[in-house]
Design an enzyme around this catalytic site. Sequence first.
Site, PDB file in Angstrom:
ATOM      1  N   CYS A  29      -2.059  -0.272  -1.387  1.00 18.05           N
ATOM      2  CA  CYS A  29      -1.983  -1.236  -0.598  1.00 18.05           C
ATOM      3  C   CYS A  29      -3.684  -2.672  -0.314  1.00 18.05           C
ATOM      4  CB  CYS A  29      -1.871  -0.480   0.552  1.00 18.05           C
ATOM      5  SG  CYS A  29      -0.533   0.648   1.538  1.00 18.05           S
ATOM      6  N   LEU A  30      -4.338  -1.845  -1.603  1.00 11.83           N
ATOM      7  CA  LEU A  30      -5.101  -2.831  -1.233  1.00 11.83           C
ATOM      8  C   LEU A  30      -4.911  -4.526  -2.152  1.00 11.83           C
ATOM      9  CD1 LEU A  30      -8.591  -2.040  -1.050  1.00 11.83           C
ATOM     10  CD2 LEU A  30      -8.569  -2.295  -3.778  1.00 11.83           C
TER      11      LEU A  30
END
Length: 357
Positions: free
Chosen positions: A140-141
């Site tokens: 998700c980063l």
Amino acid sequence: MSKVLAVRGSLPDHKYTQQVVTEMFGDLIINAEGLDRALLERLHANAGVSSRHTALPLEEYAGLEDFGQANDKFLEAAVDLGTQALQAALDAAGLQASDVDLLISTTITGLAVPSLEARIAPRVGLRPDVKRLPIVGLGCLAGAAGLARVHDYLVGHPDQVAVLLAVELCSLTVQRDDTSVANLVASGLFGDGAAAVVAVGEAHPAAQRAVEPAPSILASRSRMYPDTERAMGWDVGSTGLRIVLGAEVPSLVEQYVGDDVDGFLTDHGLSRDDIEWWVCHPGGPKVLEALQATLGLEREAVSLTWDSLDRIGNLSSASVLFVLEDTLRLRPPRPGSYGIVMAMGPGFSLELVLVRA
């Protein structure tokens, strides 16, 4: 500085309400030992998601017998969806595929060698000498981190064009034999989609003739937190990618993120009061509530993030780029105003990107 010329997302054609997905997934693992159907329904109902898009029609998931079959479907759908997003972003930026000097791709929901951008390049007509950089493992980063790495490159190549492409097909990773809370939460939270960002260095001619709101990227900061490797990620096994999702994630957000945002802004002569728009990854209701608490934000400040979560779910790395597109198209920031693009992911890690409209 570098400048974002266009952001475009692309979603699969197959769209379902959360209730339909809940029923399908419950039926898919109904014979799994220890399944608590009431718990599954409660977790899905509390995910903050009303609808999602899936790479395949729901009825086809039961026929995926192993990781190999799921990954074959990933490759097919990811290339199609990524091509759509990339071409749409180039069209919106008023550029040709042959103008692209660097293409960064990110995905964490399938394996591709050669990587996705190599498979997509000939479809859209990228030059044979285009630089390629696949990013794997940031989860998700990676949407915010990929944007930061695009900026790093363009600072050193101010007359060039760089593109970030994020493709995530989370539905193909859900484990049908895993009745853990983490897998049940993931099956109710994550969706499928792709997004592309086209950016140029400040010396590129297109930087002066952008046809859409085109924020400048000013700086970025990366942070990793100690002893958090098991807070989020994948365990890789014979059945594929098994979600690792710790209950401690919201508390990590409250513990660290506020101070890190303040430190980042202070180093650039700014404070939270100077930030007029926030582009945040929709990690889930508890994560968003923790983010609002640690940053002292009202829900309205991140309402587009909440809206994105509701409409399409959490798309891992692509999600924050969808929120950025919504921000620029639906609520164009005031010229000269500062914004923050941010995401969190495996590590446990934080990426901050300072932008100005």
